[in-house]
Structure formats: C-alpha cells, structure tokens
Design a protein around this motif. Structure first.
Motif, mmCIF file in Angstrom:
data_model
loop_
_atom_site.group_PDB
_atom_site.id
_atom_site.type_symbol
_atom_site.label_atom_id
_atom_site.label_comp_id
_atom_site.label_asym_id
_atom_site.label_seq_id
_atom_site.Cartn_x
_atom_site.Cartn_y
_atom_site.Cartn_z
ATOM 1 N N GLY A 164 0.792 -1.225 0.000
ATOM 2 C CA GLY A 164 0.000 0.000 0.000
ATOM 3 C C GLY A 164 0.823 1.273 0.000
ATOM 4 N N PHE A 165 2.140 1.159 0.161
ATOM 5 C CA PHE A 165 3.004 2.330 0.170
ATOM 6 C C PHE A 165 3.414 2.687 -1.258
ATOM 7 N N PRO A 166 3.692 3.983 -1.507
ATOM 8 C CA PRO A 166 4.171 4.372 -2.831
ATOM 9 C C PRO A 166 5.609 3.890 -3.041
ATOM 10 N N VAL A 167 5.857 3.331 -4.217
ATOM 11 C CA VAL A 167 7.184 2.831 -4.562
ATOM 12 C C VAL A 167 7.566 3.262 -5.976
ATOM 13 N N VAL A 168 8.853 3.227 -6.238
ATOM 14 C CA VAL A 168 9.385 3.402 -7.579
ATOM 15 C C VAL A 168 10.113 2.108 -7.913
ATOM 16 N N VAL A 169 9.734 1.485 -9.022
ATOM 17 C CA VAL A 169 10.355 0.239 -9.454
ATOM 18 C C VAL A 169 11.251 0.561 -10.640
ATOM 19 N N THR A 170 12.541 0.277 -10.512
ATOM 20 C CA THR A 170 13.461 0.440 -11.630
ATOM 21 C C THR A 170 13.396 -0.853 -12.430
ATOM 22 N N VAL A 171 13.077 -0.705 -13.719
ATOM 23 C CA VAL A 171 12.794 -1.853 -14.577
ATOM 24 C C VAL A 171 13.752 -1.863 -15.769
ATOM 25 N N LEU A 224 2.455 -0.218 -3.887
ATOM 26 C CA LEU A 224 2.828 -1.630 -3.821
ATOM 27 C C LEU A 224 1.636 -2.480 -3.385
ATOM 28 N N LEU A 225 1.298 -3.456 -4.193
ATOM 29 C CA LEU A 225 0.249 -4.408 -3.837
ATOM 30 C C LEU A 225 0.846 -5.680 -3.247
ATOM 31 N N GLU A 226 1.820 -6.257 -3.961
ATOM 32 C CA GLU A 226 2.466 -7.472 -3.472
ATOM 33 C C GLU A 226 3.633 -7.833 -4.369
ATOM 34 N N ARG A 227 4.407 -8.801 -3.895
ATOM 35 C CA ARG A 227 5.431 -9.444 -4.716
ATOM 36 C C ARG A 227 5.224 -10.928 -4.546
ATOM 37 N N ASP A 228 5.095 -11.633 -5.672
ATOM 38 C CA ASP A 228 4.973 -13.086 -5.612
ATOM 39 C C ASP A 228 6.165 -13.693 -6.350
ATOM 40 N N GLU A 229 6.120 -14.977 -6.600
ATOM 41 C CA GLU A 229 7.244 -15.670 -7.243
ATOM 42 C C GLU A 229 7.543 -15.152 -8.655
ATOM 43 N N GLN A 230 6.524 -14.658 -9.338
ATOM 44 C CA GLN A 230 6.691 -14.250 -10.733
ATOM 45 C C GLN A 230 6.801 -12.743 -10.944
ATOM 46 N N ALA A 231 6.155 -11.942 -10.090
ATOM 47 C CA ALA A 231 6.043 -10.522 -10.409
ATOM 48 C C ALA A 231 5.914 -9.631 -9.185
ATOM 49 N N VAL A 232 6.145 -8.333 -9.424
ATOM 50 C CA VAL A 232 5.822 -7.278 -8.475
ATOM 51 C C VAL A 232 4.543 -6.645 -9.002
ATOM 52 N N HIS A 233 3.559 -6.497 -8.124
ATOM 53 C CA HIS A 233 2.252 -5.972 -8.521
ATOM 54 C C HIS A 233 2.064 -4.583 -7.924
ATOM 55 N N LEU A 234 1.701 -3.621 -8.778
ATOM 56 C CA LEU A 234 1.474 -2.250 -8.352
ATOM 57 C C LEU A 234 0.061 -1.816 -8.686
ATOM 58 N N ASN A 235 -0.431 -0.849 -7.941
ATOM 59 C CA ASN A 235 -1.653 -0.136 -8.290
ATOM 60 C C ASN A 235 -1.179 1.169 -8.920
ATOM 61 N N VAL A 236 -1.410 1.309 -10.226
ATOM 62 C CA VAL A 236 -1.015 2.517 -10.943
ATOM 63 C C VAL A 236 -2.291 3.219 -11.380
ATOM 64 N N ARG A 237 -2.602 4.313 -10.682
ATOM 65 C CA ARG A 237 -3.814 5.091 -10.960
ATOM 66 C C ARG A 237 -5.059 4.211 -11.001
ATOM 67 N N GLY A 238 -5.203 3.322 -10.025
ATOM 68 C CA GLY A 238 -6.388 2.491 -9.905
ATOM 69 C C GLY A 238 -6.381 1.211 -10.715
ATOM 70 N N ARG A 239 -5.337 0.973 -11.469
ATOM 71 C CA ARG A 239 -5.243 -0.255 -12.268
ATOM 72 C C ARG A 239 -4.064 -1.094 -11.802
ATOM 73 N N ARG A 240 -4.266 -2.395 -11.802
ATOM 74 C CA ARG A 240 -3.209 -3.328 -11.396
ATOM 75 C C ARG A 240 -2.185 -3.438 -12.526
ATOM 76 N N SER A 241 -0.932 -3.263 -12.168
ATOM 77 C CA SER A 241 0.172 -3.388 -13.114
ATOM 78 C C SER A 241 1.090 -4.501 -12.619
ATOM 79 N N ARG A 242 1.472 -5.387 -13.504
ATOM 80 C CA ARG A 242 2.315 -6.535 -13.161
ATOM 81 C C ARG A 242 3.671 -6.354 -13.836
#
Length: 156
Positions: free
Chosen positions: A100-107, A121-139
């Motif tokens: 739930g905290f704001p993050v910057v992901v260097t990709v 930040l929504l979560e990190r699982d085995e495959q991806a980091v999941h973000l909420n970007v302006r109300g949409r889930r980004s993987r």
C-alpha cells in the motif's frame, strides 16, 4: 575493514537476540568514536516494529553479556535500535510490511535500457511485483525488476 572483534561480538549478540525473539540486522563497532560505539540493530523475528522498551530491555541483556564475556577491553557505548525504514525493499518481509506504500520500481526493458514505474505496492509473488497505478493493477515480471524503492506520494 571490520573491527577484529566484530565476528566474536556477533557470535555473542546473534543467539542472545534470537533467544528473546529478535533477528540481528546490523552490528557495527565504531572505533572512530571515543569511546567506541557498539551499534546493534534488531527486528522482531515474527515481524512488527521494535519499541523503545524493546531496545532498552535488550540493551540491558546485551550489556551484561558483553561484560561477562570480557570481549571488549576498552570503554564503549552500547546503542541498540531498529534498522528503521529501508530505502530499498529487498526481502519478503519488506514487501509485506510496505504493502500500500508508494514505490518506484526500476525496470530493465527488453532492449536493456532502464526506466522507472511508480505506483502503490500491492504485493510481490514468485513471478512478479504488482502495483496499483492510478487504480489499475500493473504486473512487472521479477526478472525485469532491478530495484524497488519507497517513494513519497506524488503531489496531485
């Protein structure tokens, strides 16, 4: 270069911390200070935060253990603290703690160049980091992630 007694002090601190429910996160023997400072950083083994009372309690235990072990033959100041908020999220615990905290992901993109993605930040699982970007889930695939840092929320 670490102090010659660093490993011996760590061998004393780590099991003592574990015995009372903490993980040792950092240990420094700061000899550039007079008297020398023994800086110990702890986290609760089960998660959560370190309180001032926790630091005081552990400082007393560790102070007695250091005196009994007679490792340090010069005066020292003992400082016990929490490692604080990390700038870069590294382990699973960091990713759980800062949901739930704001993050910057260097990709790293497919062409080898780097760019930044910002979101909550929504979560990190085995495959991806999941973000909420302006109300949409980004993987973002973990293989493309270089680093994840906490950031300040954008001003609107």
């Amino acid at each position: 270069m670490p102090h010659p007694l660093h490993d011996d002090v760590e061998a004393l601190v780590r099991p003592l911390a574990a015995e009372v429910g903490f993980d040792l996160c950092g240990l420094q023997l700061q000899t550039h200070r007079v008297p020398m400072t023994v800086l110990v950083q702890l986290r609760p083994a089960g998660g959560g935060d370190v309180s001032l009372d926790d630091c005081a309690r552990f400082s007393g235990l560790l102070g007695e253990a250091l005196e009994t072990a007679d490792l340090l033959d010069e005066p020292y100041v003992l400082e016990v603290s929490s490692p604080g908020v990390p700038e870069e999220l590294r382990d699973d615990r960091d990713f759980r703690s800062f949901r739930g905290f704001p993050v910057v992901v260097t990709v790293r993109d497919g062409e080898g160049s780097e760019h930044a993605r910002e979101g909550l930040l929504l979560e990190r699982d085995e495959q991806a980091v999941h973000l909420n970007v302006r109300g949409r889930r980004s993987r973002i695939a973990r293989s493309d992630v270089i680093a994840v840092h906490l950031s300040s929320p954008s001003e609107g």
